[in-house]
Motif scaffolding. Structure first.
Motif, PDB file in Angstrom:
ATOM      1  N   THR A  38     -73.753  53.307  75.971  1.00  0.00           N
ATOM      2  CA  THR A  38     -74.856  52.368  76.796  1.00  0.00           C
ATOM      3  C   THR A  38     -74.783  51.600  78.210  1.00  0.00           C
ATOM      4  O   THR A  38     -73.938  51.542  78.504  1.00  0.00           O
ATOM      5  CB  THR A  38     -75.620  51.516  75.440  1.00  0.00           C
ATOM      6  N   ALA A  39     -75.743  51.278  78.751  1.00  0.00           N
ATOM      7  CA  ALA A  39     -76.053  51.268  79.761  1.00  0.00           C
ATOM      8  C   ALA A  39     -74.958  49.397  79.438  1.00  0.00           C
ATOM      9  O   ALA A  39     -74.338  48.794  80.443  1.00  0.00           O
ATOM     10  CB  ALA A  39     -77.132  50.396  80.242  1.00  0.00           C
ATOM     11  N   LEU A  40     -75.625  48.810  78.779  1.00  0.00           N
ATOM     12  CA  LEU A  40     -74.631  47.411  78.448  1.00  0.00           C
ATOM     13  C   LEU A  40     -73.248  47.488  78.610  1.00  0.00           C
ATOM     14  O   LEU A  40     -72.701  47.059  79.040  1.00  0.00           O
ATOM     15  CB  LEU A  40     -74.887  47.129  77.008  1.00  0.00           C
ATOM     16  N   GLU A  41     -72.689  48.627  77.207  1.00  0.00           N
ATOM     17  CA  GLU A  41     -71.349  48.684  77.745  1.00  0.00           C
ATOM     18  C   GLU A  41     -70.737  49.031  78.716  1.00  0.00           C
ATOM     19  O   GLU A  41     -69.529  48.673  79.438  1.00  0.00           O
ATOM     20  CB  GLU A  41     -70.612  49.643  76.163  1.00  0.00           C
ATOM     21  N   LEU A  42     -71.501  50.130  79.567  1.00  0.00           N
ATOM     22  CA  LEU A  42     -70.431  50.653  80.754  1.00  0.00           C
ATOM     23  C   LEU A  42     -71.122  49.668  81.911  1.00  0.00           C
ATOM     24  O   LEU A  42     -70.051  49.244  83.159  1.00  0.00           O
ATOM     25  CB  LEU A  42     -71.741  52.228  81.354  1.00  0.00           C
ATOM     26  N   ALA A  43     -72.247  48.831  81.832  1.00  0.00           N
ATOM     27  CA  ALA A  43     -71.879  47.375  83.027  1.00  0.00           C
ATOM     28  C   ALA A  43     -70.927  46.338  82.671  1.00  0.00           C
ATOM     29  O   ALA A  43     -70.468  46.514  83.946  1.00  0.00           O
ATOM     30  CB  ALA A  43     -73.843  47.022  82.540  1.00  0.00           C
ATOM     31  N   VAL A  44     -70.615  46.076  81.176  1.00  0.00           N
ATOM     32  CA  VAL A  44     -69.437  45.726  80.355  1.00  0.00           C
ATOM     33  C   VAL A  44     -68.170  45.876  81.437  1.00  0.00           C
ATOM     34  O   VAL A  44     -66.986  45.164  82.128  1.00  0.00           O
ATOM     35  CB  VAL A  44     -69.450  45.172  79.139  1.00  0.00           C
ATOM     36  N   SER A  45     -67.477  47.045  80.856  1.00  0.00           N
ATOM     37  CA  SER A  45     -66.131  47.571  81.944  1.00  0.00           C
ATOM     38  C   SER A  45     -66.254  47.607  83.265  1.00  0.00           C
ATOM     39  O   SER A  45     -65.564  47.509  83.224  1.00  0.00           O
ATOM     40  CB  SER A  45     -66.129  49.284  81.068  1.00  0.00           C
ATOM     41  N   ALA A  46     -67.746  48.059  83.986  1.00  0.00           N
ATOM     42  CA  ALA A  46     -67.535  46.921  85.576  1.00  0.00           C
ATOM     43  C   ALA A  46     -67.178  46.537  85.560  1.00  0.00           C
ATOM     44  O   ALA A  46     -67.381  46.453  86.649  1.00  0.00           O
ATOM     45  CB  ALA A  46     -68.646  48.520  85.811  1.00  0.00           C
ATOM     46  N   GLY A  47     -67.357  45.423  84.774  1.00  0.00           N
ATOM     47  CA  GLY A  47     -67.298  43.473  85.743  1.00  0.00           C
ATOM     48  C   GLY A  47     -68.740  43.536  86.230  1.00  0.00           C
ATOM     49  O   GLY A  47     -68.659  42.489  86.890  1.00  0.00           O
ATOM     50  N   GLN A  48     -69.933  43.815  85.788  1.00  0.00           N
ATOM     51  CA  GLN A  48     -71.369  43.939  86.523  1.00  0.00           C
ATOM     52  C   GLN A  48     -71.942  43.481  86.157  1.00  0.00           C
ATOM     53  O   GLN A  48     -72.723  43.252  85.381  1.00  0.00           O
ATOM     54  CB  GLN A  48     -71.690  45.334  86.581  1.00  0.00           C
ATOM     55  N   ALA A  49     -71.652  41.635  86.227  1.00  0.00           N
ATOM     56  CA  ALA A  49     -72.381  41.455  86.021  1.00  0.00           C
ATOM     57  C   ALA A  49     -74.142  40.615  85.580  1.00  0.00           C
ATOM     58  O   ALA A  49     -74.724  40.364  84.651  1.00  0.00           O
ATOM     59  CB  ALA A  49     -71.665  39.211  85.789  1.00  0.00           C
ATOM     60  N   GLU A  50     -74.577  40.680  86.899  1.00  0.00           N
ATOM     61  CA  GLU A  50     -75.611  40.151  86.966  1.00  0.00           C
ATOM     62  C   GLU A  50     -76.627  42.022  86.179  1.00  0.00           C
ATOM     63  O   GLU A  50     -77.495  41.153  85.835  1.00  0.00           O
ATOM     64  CB  GLU A  50     -76.501  41.179  88.630  1.00  0.00           C
ATOM     65  N   THR A  73     -67.106  45.884  70.531  1.00  0.00           N
ATOM     66  CA  THR A  73     -68.138  45.855  70.941  1.00  0.00           C
ATOM     67  C   THR A  73     -68.398  45.282  72.548  1.00  0.00           C
ATOM     68  O   THR A  73     -67.371  45.737  72.901  1.00  0.00           O
ATOM     69  CB  THR A  73     -68.837  44.440  70.186  1.00  0.00           C
ATOM     70  N   PRO A  74     -69.112  44.745  73.184  1.00  0.00           N
ATOM     71  CA  PRO A  74     -69.356  44.270  74.428  1.00  0.00           C
ATOM     72  C   PRO A  74     -68.795  44.062  74.531  1.00  0.00           C
ATOM     73  O   PRO A  74     -67.767  43.008  75.110  1.00  0.00           O
ATOM     74  CB  PRO A  74     -70.966  43.661  74.578  1.00  0.00           C
ATOM     75  N   LEU A  75     -68.443  42.450  73.335  1.00  0.00           N
ATOM     76  CA  LEU A  75     -67.530  41.638  73.738  1.00  0.00           C
ATOM     77  C   LEU A  75     -66.278  41.623  74.181  1.00  0.00           C
ATOM     78  O   LEU A  75     -65.159  41.084  74.632  1.00  0.00           O
ATOM     79  CB  LEU A  75     -67.599  39.965  72.982  1.00  0.00           C
ATOM     80  N   LEU A  76     -65.239  42.371  73.135  1.00  0.00           N
ATOM     81  CA  LEU A  76     -64.119  42.881  72.870  1.00  0.00           C
ATOM     82  C   LEU A  76     -64.116  43.830  73.969  1.00  0.00           C
ATOM     83  O   LEU A  76     -62.810  43.635  74.722  1.00  0.00           O
ATOM     84  CB  LEU A  76     -63.799  44.356  71.583  1.00  0.00           C
ATOM     85  N   LEU A  77     -64.940  44.791  74.430  1.00  0.00           N
ATOM     86  CA  LEU A  77     -64.786  45.035  75.271  1.00  0.00           C
ATOM     87  C   LEU A  77     -63.936  44.201  77.295  1.00  0.00           C
ATOM     88  O   LEU A  77     -63.581  44.328  77.294  1.00  0.00           O
ATOM     89  CB  LEU A  77     -65.888  46.103  76.854  1.00  0.00           C
ATOM     90  N   ALA A  78     -64.955  43.073  77.400  1.00  0.00           N
ATOM     91  CA  ALA A  78     -64.963  42.196  77.910  1.00  0.00           C
ATOM     92  C   ALA A  78     -64.205  41.473  78.230  1.00  0.00           C
ATOM     93  O   ALA A  78     -63.271  40.814  78.561  1.00  0.00           O
ATOM     94  CB  ALA A  78     -66.616  41.250  78.258  1.00  0.00           C
ATOM     95  N   ALA A  79     -63.049  41.460  77.175  1.00  0.00           N
ATOM     96  CA  ALA A  79     -61.919  40.706  76.568  1.00  0.00           C
ATOM     97  C   ALA A  79     -60.703  41.131  76.558  1.00  0.00           C
ATOM     98  O   ALA A  79     -60.278  40.669  77.528  1.00  0.00           O
ATOM     99  CB  ALA A  79     -61.878  40.501  75.448  1.00  0.00           C
ATOM    100  N   MET A  80     -61.178  42.452  77.674  1.00  0.00           N
ATOM    101  CA  MET A  80     -59.766  42.911  77.926  1.00  0.00           C
ATOM    102  C   MET A  80     -59.983  43.561  79.873  1.00  0.00           C
ATOM    103  O   MET A  80     -58.899  43.673  80.209  1.00  0.00           O
ATOM    104  CB  MET A  80     -59.680  44.785  77.502  1.00  0.00           C
ATOM    105  N   LEU A  81     -60.762  41.957  79.970  1.00  0.00           N
ATOM    106  CA  LEU A  81     -61.199  42.449  81.314  1.00  0.00           C
ATOM    107  C   LEU A  81     -60.854  40.737  81.677  1.00  0.00           C
ATOM    108  O   LEU A  81     -61.725  39.945  80.981  1.00  0.00           O
ATOM    109  CB  LEU A  81     -62.157  43.889  82.102  1.00  0.00           C
ATOM    110  N   PRO A  82     -60.870  40.863  83.121  1.00  0.00           N
ATOM    111  CA  PRO A  82     -60.603  39.590  83.599  1.00  0.00           C
ATOM    112  C   PRO A  82     -61.715  38.917  84.074  1.00  0.00           C
ATOM    113  O   PRO A  82     -62.090  38.242  85.088  1.00  0.00           O
ATOM    114  CB  PRO A  82     -59.981  39.963  84.771  1.00  0.00           C
ATOM    115  N   HIS A  83     -63.281  39.454  84.145  1.00  0.00           N
ATOM    116  CA  HIS A  83     -64.752  39.051  84.502  1.00  0.00           C
ATOM    117  C   HIS A  83     -65.014  38.006  83.827  1.00  0.00           C
ATOM    118  O   HIS A  83     -66.014  38.684  82.721  1.00  0.00           O
ATOM    119  CB  HIS A  83     -65.780  40.384  84.983  1.00  0.00           C
ATOM    120  N   ALA A  84     -65.259  36.878  83.738  1.00  0.00           N
ATOM    121  CA  ALA A  84     -65.752  36.045  83.364  1.00  0.00           C
ATOM    122  C   ALA A  84     -67.235  35.757  83.409  1.00  0.00           C
ATOM    123  O   ALA A  84     -67.380  35.095  82.250  1.00  0.00           O
ATOM    124  CB  ALA A  84     -64.765  34.328  83.635  1.00  0.00           C
TER     125      ALA A  84
END
Length: 201
Positions: A38-50, A73-84
């Motif tokens: 999905t667009a959301l999971e790819l944006a999360v993985s790429a650190g694209q906060a906007e 989930t998107p939050l688990l993906l985000a938790a693996m990365l440093p993008h606050a």
């Protein structure tokens, strides 16, 4: 390339104008592309906060399954990365802090054990939103997982934040310290911190 593939590519690349245009043109915000992403999971993985904020505002589900096998989930993906900022956006949209995904991972524990020494600034965000520092994932707390994974700085940080100094955590730290002189030096401060925390319990 169909509209969903265009949307997910734009999201991953951080092209806010294209994302907005494609959504206006009828792209489904939670649709999966030809690679099942999905667009959301790819944006999360790429650190694209906007982009994450834009997609969430357009109705993207912050709890929708993600990953190769829809195990995360998107939050688990985000938790693996440093993008606050990505994490903040997901939390603001109502993402759960409990065990989640097919693997039943806990976001706080994932953040504490990801990267070279964990991501304390991400763990702080979870704590500020009410996460339990002693929540168990795969039968172990974040502190125990950090010690087992060699993340001694994170282990000491978790202890300072109030993580419970369990008997298993101490025994694991002692075991790791016995593995080599270098390990003994690295784990000495953790062992001392565990002893000190147990004394004041």
């Amino acid at each position: 390339m169909d509209i969903t593939d265009q949307l997910t590519r734009a999201a991953e690349n951080g092209d806010a104008a294209a994302v907005a245009s494609l959504l206006s043109a009828g792209a489904e915000v939670d649709a999966r592309n030809s690679a099942r992403r999905t667009a959301l999971e790819l944006a999360v993985s790429a650190g694209q906060a906007e982009i994450v904020r834009l997609l969430l505002a357009a109705g993207a589900d912050p709890c929708r399954p993600a990953g190769d096998y829809e195990e995360l989930t998107p939050l688990l993906l985000a938790a693996m990365l440093p993008h606050a900022e990505v994490v903040k956006a997901l939390l603001a949209a109502g993402a759960s802090l409990g065990a989640q995904g097919l693997v039943e991972y806990v976001p706080l524990a994932v953040a504490a054990t990801s990267g070279k020494q964990g991501y304390p600034h991400i763990v702080v965000l979870f704590l500020e939103h009410g996460a339990d520092i002693n929540a168990v994932m795969r039968g172990r707390t974040a502190l125990e997982l950090a010690i087992g994974g060699g993340k001694v700085q994170m282990a000491r940080w978790l202890l300072r934040r109030g993580a419970k100094p369990t008997e298993y955590a101490l025994s694991l730290a002692c075991h790791r310290a016995r593995q080599s002189p270098e390990a003994a030096g690295r784990y000495a401060a953790v062992i001392n911190a565990l002893h000190a925390a147990r004394l004041v319990e």
